[in-house]
Design a protein around this motif. Structure first.
Motif, mmCIF file in Angstrom:
data_model
loop_
_atom_site.group_PDB
_atom_site.id
_atom_site.type_symbol
_atom_site.label_atom_id
_atom_site.label_comp_id
_atom_site.label_asym_id
_atom_site.label_seq_id
_atom_site.Cartn_x
_atom_site.Cartn_y
_atom_site.Cartn_z
ATOM 1 N N TYR A 73 0.830 -1.203 0.000
ATOM 2 C CA TYR A 73 0.000 0.000 0.000
ATOM 3 C C TYR A 73 0.874 1.266 0.000
ATOM 4 C CZ TYR A 73 -3.742 -3.258 1.203
ATOM 5 O OH TYR A 73 -4.637 -4.296 1.183
ATOM 6 N N ARG A 74 1.980 1.209 0.727
ATOM 7 C CA ARG A 74 2.882 2.356 0.753
ATOM 8 C C ARG A 74 3.540 2.548 -0.640
ATOM 9 N NH1 ARG A 74 5.701 1.237 5.365
ATOM 10 N NH2 ARG A 74 4.235 2.434 6.610
ATOM 11 N N SER A 75 3.824 1.423 -1.293
ATOM 12 C CA SER A 75 4.401 1.487 -2.637
ATOM 13 C C SER A 75 3.395 2.080 -3.627
ATOM 14 C CB SER A 75 4.820 0.086 -3.083
ATOM 15 O OG SER A 75 5.345 0.104 -4.380
ATOM 16 N N ASN A 76 2.115 1.677 -3.511
ATOM 17 C CA ASN A 76 1.086 2.248 -4.397
ATOM 18 C C ASN A 76 0.982 3.764 -4.225
ATOM 19 O OD1 ASN A 76 0.455 -0.305 -5.333
ATOM 20 N ND2 ASN A 76 -1.302 -0.576 -3.971
ATOM 21 N N HIS A 79 5.116 14.573 -7.617
ATOM 22 C CA HIS A 79 5.606 14.863 -6.259
ATOM 23 C C HIS A 79 6.830 13.967 -6.053
ATOM 24 C CE1 HIS A 79 1.057 15.612 -5.274
ATOM 25 N NE2 HIS A 79 1.577 16.575 -6.053
ATOM 26 N N TYR A 80 7.907 14.275 -6.762
ATOM 27 C CA TYR A 80 9.025 13.334 -6.818
ATOM 28 C C TYR A 80 9.748 13.171 -5.485
ATOM 29 C CZ TYR A 80 8.262 13.762 -11.837
ATOM 30 O OH TYR A 80 7.707 13.760 -13.087
ATOM 31 N N ARG A 81 9.843 14.241 -4.701
ATOM 32 C CA ARG A 81 10.541 14.117 -3.421
ATOM 33 C C ARG A 81 9.773 13.201 -2.482
ATOM 34 N NH1 ARG A 81 15.696 15.150 -4.239
ATOM 35 N NH2 ARG A 81 15.933 17.015 -5.555
ATOM 36 N N ARG A 82 8.430 13.349 -2.461
ATOM 37 C CA ARG A 82 7.617 12.465 -1.608
ATOM 38 C C ARG A 82 7.681 11.027 -2.113
ATOM 39 N NH1 ARG A 82 6.202 10.506 2.919
ATOM 40 N NH2 ARG A 82 3.989 10.001 3.219
ATOM 41 N N ALA A 83 7.631 10.867 -3.445
ATOM 42 C CA ALA A 83 7.736 9.530 -4.026
ATOM 43 C C ALA A 83 9.082 8.898 -3.697
ATOM 44 C CB ALA A 83 7.546 9.612 -5.536
ATOM 45 N N LEU A 84 10.143 9.705 -3.764
ATOM 46 C CA LEU A 84 11.479 9.193 -3.456
ATOM 47 C C LEU A 84 11.555 8.720 -2.017
ATOM 48 C CD1 LEU A 84 14.463 8.802 -4.275
ATOM 49 C CD2 LEU A 84 14.867 11.171 -3.541
ATOM 50 N N SER A 85 11.022 9.509 -1.106
ATOM 51 C CA SER A 85 11.072 9.160 0.312
ATOM 52 C C SER A 85 10.330 7.858 0.586
ATOM 53 C CB SER A 85 10.478 10.303 1.137
ATOM 54 O OG SER A 85 10.379 9.945 2.491
ATOM 55 N N LEU A 86 9.106 7.729 0.031
ATOM 56 C CA LEU A 86 8.311 6.514 0.261
ATOM 57 C C LEU A 86 8.984 5.291 -0.362
ATOM 58 C CD1 LEU A 86 4.715 7.911 -0.353
ATOM 59 C CD2 LEU A 86 5.529 6.864 1.766
ATOM 60 N N ASN A 87 9.478 5.443 -1.573
ATOM 61 C CA ASN A 87 10.118 4.303 -2.233
ATOM 62 C C ASN A 87 11.374 3.844 -1.492
ATOM 63 O OD1 ASN A 87 8.588 3.479 -4.556
ATOM 64 N ND2 ASN A 87 9.090 5.434 -5.514
ATOM 65 N N THR A 101 10.990 -6.838 -3.749
ATOM 66 C CA THR A 101 12.126 -5.917 -3.615
ATOM 67 C C THR A 101 12.514 -5.343 -4.972
ATOM 68 O OG1 THR A 101 12.949 -7.266 -1.780
ATOM 69 C CG2 THR A 101 14.484 -5.692 -2.750
ATOM 70 N N LEU A 102 12.473 -6.182 -5.997
ATOM 71 C CA LEU A 102 12.826 -5.722 -7.337
ATOM 72 C C LEU A 102 11.790 -4.727 -7.869
ATOM 73 C CD1 LEU A 102 14.146 -9.027 -8.966
ATOM 74 C CD2 LEU A 102 15.410 -7.227 -7.781
ATOM 75 N N VAL A 103 10.527 -4.902 -7.497
ATOM 76 C CA VAL A 103 9.513 -3.914 -7.870
ATOM 77 C C VAL A 103 9.867 -2.554 -7.269
ATOM 78 C CG1 VAL A 103 7.106 -3.229 -7.514
ATOM 79 C CG2 VAL A 103 7.640 -5.568 -8.194
ATOM 80 N N SER A 104 10.275 -2.581 -6.013
ATOM 81 C CA SER A 104 10.662 -1.317 -5.358
ATOM 82 C C SER A 104 11.864 -0.679 -6.037
ATOM 83 C CB SER A 104 10.977 -1.570 -3.880
ATOM 84 O OG SER A 104 9.792 -1.867 -3.172
ATOM 85 N N LYS A 105 12.843 -1.490 -6.404
ATOM 86 C CA LYS A 105 14.013 -0.954 -7.104
ATOM 87 C C LYS A 105 13.612 -0.344 -8.446
ATOM 88 C CE LYS A 105 17.722 -3.893 -5.271
ATOM 89 N NZ LYS A 105 18.754 -4.892 -5.633
ATOM 90 N N ASP A 106 12.713 -1.031 -9.136
ATOM 91 C CA ASP A 106 12.233 -0.537 -10.426
ATOM 92 C C ASP A 106 11.541 0.819 -10.264
ATOM 93 O OD1 ASP A 106 12.291 -1.037 -13.100
ATOM 94 O OD2 ASP A 106 10.771 -2.607 -13.093
ATOM 95 N N ASN A 107 10.662 0.881 -9.263
ATOM 96 C CA ASN A 107 9.951 2.140 -9.009
ATOM 97 C C ASN A 107 10.922 3.269 -8.658
ATOM 98 O OD1 ASN A 107 7.557 0.791 -9.437
ATOM 99 N ND2 ASN A 107 7.126 0.485 -7.255
ATOM 100 N N LEU A 108 11.909 2.932 -7.848
ATOM 101 C CA LEU A 108 12.880 3.933 -7.430
ATOM 102 C C LEU A 108 13.703 4.427 -8.620
ATOM 103 C CD1 LEU A 108 14.007 5.462 -5.023
ATOM 104 C CD2 LEU A 108 15.570 3.537 -4.600
ATOM 105 N N ALA A 109 14.039 3.512 -9.520
ATOM 106 C CA ALA A 109 14.802 3.897 -10.713
ATOM 107 C C ALA A 109 14.016 4.902 -11.545
ATOM 108 C CB ALA A 109 15.128 2.657 -11.545
ATOM 109 N N GLN A 110 12.696 4.698 -11.655
ATOM 110 C CA GLN A 110 11.877 5.632 -12.427
ATOM 111 C C GLN A 110 11.841 7.020 -11.770
ATOM 112 O OE1 GLN A 110 10.837 4.650 -15.487
ATOM 113 N NE2 GLN A 110 11.966 2.807 -14.871
ATOM 114 N N VAL A 111 11.817 7.051 -10.443
ATOM 115 C CA VAL A 111 11.844 8.337 -9.748
ATOM 116 C C VAL A 111 13.185 9.031 -9.968
ATOM 117 C CG1 VAL A 111 11.755 9.472 -7.487
ATOM 118 C CG2 VAL A 111 10.145 7.624 -8.029
ATOM 119 N N TYR A 112 14.265 8.264 -9.911
ATOM 120 C CA TYR A 112 15.588 8.837 -10.172
ATOM 121 C C TYR A 112 15.646 9.451 -11.574
ATOM 122 C CZ TYR A 112 17.798 6.871 -5.974
ATOM 123 O OH TYR A 112 18.157 6.576 -4.677
#
Length: 625
Positions: free
Chosen positions: A487-490, A500-508, A526-537
């Protein structure tokens, strides 16, 4: 000479003597047989064909005494010839088969119309014996190949046994089949397996599909004997059966003890059971299980083709439903629809319209229509399914909520997002009425509605719903519960979409740290989280970090799932996208093209992952052309 027994061979030698010296006709058969042998021993320039010899010892009376002349032996038995030169005869080439049929028919019926001759030869598997039998019947009955084909479909038992006037009945296909199995009567498993093989595709039958319940030594013995008598062909891994042998084997004949209806029905059941067992516990989404499905599919498809859908059992319906999921997942929507349609029809007949399994099958069919883009069929079916569940089930039944949500998703796919959201809100209200406020189903329903808001680009609305879901989940779940992290990832994804990239970065970062600690660095979540984080970067302009993390995810997914898994291919798609945003267009295009080639090869051109990659390639190529 007919040589299918020692007595038949002796009779042939006696007939030879009578032809050479008619005055010997009055002698007893054994004396004439001896005279025939003496003549062959005393002469050189002769040819004897021993037709259909089944055991070399039966020819010993001839072979042990002659020193000259030529003997050609024909036999269905492929082994046991103790050093004699052997030649394996294949079926005729297509043109040769058609030419043989034409020649044999027109020898007795000069102006015969032979339209459909090639189709008939194909149905007969290009087998000379069967073509000879059919040709004689055509010439005598004055019918066309097309009519013969129709008779073969309607009356197979009679046609396999039918010979023309004056023909040798022993050369009828059914008779040859019967006599061969008589020779194998001391190995009952041989006939049982042959009847089971009759329901599969004719070639590439894996040994894993035997499913006879017999021991491995008994199976190997039965297969070896069938191969020895040329009823099947064997290699190290698979079995091939001539299609005409299959056709005879699954055609009941009350006068043939090898083709009793009850035994053929049991063989059909055994085939269905073996096919089902091969994929029953296999997850169709995992590449490690794909070989099991690809192994079963051609043989299941042959069985479905040879089984009247009006006689489908629940086991056949379940097999069709399961294989339909695999085909749907791999983008083969047309065949998936065919199998789901069959499963629905069978369950309607067997279980009735209101049975839960029937309604589930209709849901699956609706999804396949949706995947195929056939909204004209998908939406009415899902609407009817929801109406049925509302009518049949109790108001609080979760299946009603599931059906309503599926229909909302279908409306969304159709582009009718307002209607989809209205239905999702109705579903949410119903869920709140029948479920506890913090029930997991409530949270799922809220999340589904939030996803629809995302599709409408109502990111703020989606954020509010995802925040509500998170707050409710936090009251019920431990801080490290996997669902809470989802839910936090969603919520992070919604913030990213709203820029809201800074908020997205913090949550991811929070979710990734927790999943690495609780699960493992290479766990799928875990890989889903890494993928999401890469998109925010990427969105933050940190291209090197994004590319590095995307490459890491792609490598880990390939290690976990294999190079051909849809998730792996999507990760490679993301790597290509990261290169493009970083300005490395040449490398991006190369990654897109290589990934698209693999997706086309593995998943097919219609799979949704393939479509995404193709769309991205076209976009980038057009932008930088």
């Amino acid at each position: 000479m007919n040589a299918d027994s020692r007595a038949a061979l002796e009779s042939g030698l006696a007939d030879l003597a009578a032809v050479l010296a008619p005055e010997t006709v009055a002698l007893p058969p054994d004396q004439r047989s001896e005279l025939g042998l003496r003549w062959l021993a005393a002469h050189k320039s002769w040819l004897v064909i021993l037709d259909n010899l089944t055991a070399l010892d039966d020819a010993a009376i001839l072979l042990d005494r002659i020193q000259a002349g030529t003997v050609v032996i024909t036999s269905r038995q492929s082994s046991g010839w103790r050093g004699l030169g052997t030649v394996h005869l294949k079926v005729l080439a297509e043109d040769d088969a058609e030419a043989l049929l034409s020649h044999l028919v027109r020898t007795h019926w000069a102006d015969a119309t032979l339209t459909g001759a090639r189709q008939l030869c194909e149905e007969l598997g290009w087998l000379p014996l069967a073509i000879e039998q059919a040709s004689a019947y055509l010439a005598q009955s004055r019918i066309t190949p097309a009519v013969y084909l129709d008779l073969l479909t309607k009356y197979p038992a009679q046609m396999f046994a039918a010979t023309s006037e004056g023909s040798d009945e022993r050369r009828a296909v059914a008779r040859v089949w019967h006599l061969t199995l008589d020779k194998l009567s001391d190995t009952p498993l041989a006939g049982k397996l042959l009847r089971q093989f009759a329901w599969y595709a004719s070639s590439g039958i894996p040994r894993q599909l035997l499913g006879s319940g017999a021991s491995e030594p008994d199976q190997h013995r039965a297969l070896g004997r069938l191969a020895a008598y040329s009823m099947i062909s064997l290699d190290a891994t698979s079995i091939t059966v001539h299609r005409l042998v299959q056709a005879v084997s699954r055609t009941p004949d009350p006068e043939d003890r090898h083709r009793q209806a009850v035994d053929i029905e049991q063989a059909h059941h055994d085939a269905v059971t073996a096919l089902t067992a091969a994929v029953r516990d296999a997850d169709y989404y995992l590449p490690t299980n794909w070989p099991a499905f690809t192994m079963v599919l051609p043989h299941a498809w042959a069985l479905f083709d040879r089984t009247a859908d009006t006689s489908d059992t629940e086991q056949i319906c379940a097999l069709a439903d399961r294989l339909g999921h695999f085909l749907d997942e791999h983008g083969d929507n047309t065949r998936a629809v065919t199998l789901f349609t069959r499963a629905v029809a069978g369950r309607l007949r067997l279980l009735g319209a209101d049975h839960p399994d029937t309604l589930s099958a209709q849901d699956h069919l609706g999804h396949a229509y949706l995947s195929a883009g056939d909204l004209k069929h998908a939406i009415p079916l899902l609407e009817a399914n929801l109406d049925a569940r509302i009518r049949i089930l109790e108001y609080k039944d979760p299946d009603i909520l599931t059906s309503r949500q599926n229909l909302a998703n279908a409306y969304a796919e159709a582009g009718d997002l307002p209607r989809a959201i209205r239905l999702a809100k109705v579903n949410l209200d119903a869920a709140k009425e029948v479920l506890d406020p913090d029930d997991p189903e409530i949270l799922i329903t809220l999340s589904s509605l939030a996803y629809l808001y995302m599709l409408m680009r109502n990111y703020e609305g989606a954020i509010r719903l995802y925040e509500e879901v998170l707050q409710r989940a936090e009251r019920k779940l431990d801080v490290d519960h996997p669902d809470l992290l989802t839910y936090r990832s969603n919520l992070a994804g919604a913030h990213a979409s709203a820029r809201h990239y800074r908020r997205a970065l913090s949550l991811n970062l929070e979710v990734l740290a927790a999943r690495q600690r609780i699960l493992s660095p290479k766990h799928p979540a875990t890989l889903v989280s890494k993928d999401n984080l890469a998109q925010v970067y990427l969105s933050l302009g940190k291209h090197d970090l994004a590319i590095s993390m995307s490459l890491e995810v792609a490598a880990d997914r390939e290690e976990n799932l294999g190079a051909d898994h849809p998730d792996t291919l999507m990760s490679r798609n993301n790597v290509a996208g990261a290169y493009e945003k970083a300005g490395d267009v040449e490398r991006a295009l190369r990654f897109f093209r290589e990934t698209l080639n693999d997706a086309d090869r593995v998943l097919g051109p219609r799979h949704r992952v393939t479509a995404v990659i193709r769309s991205n390639l076209r976009r980038v190529a057009a932008r930088h052309s």
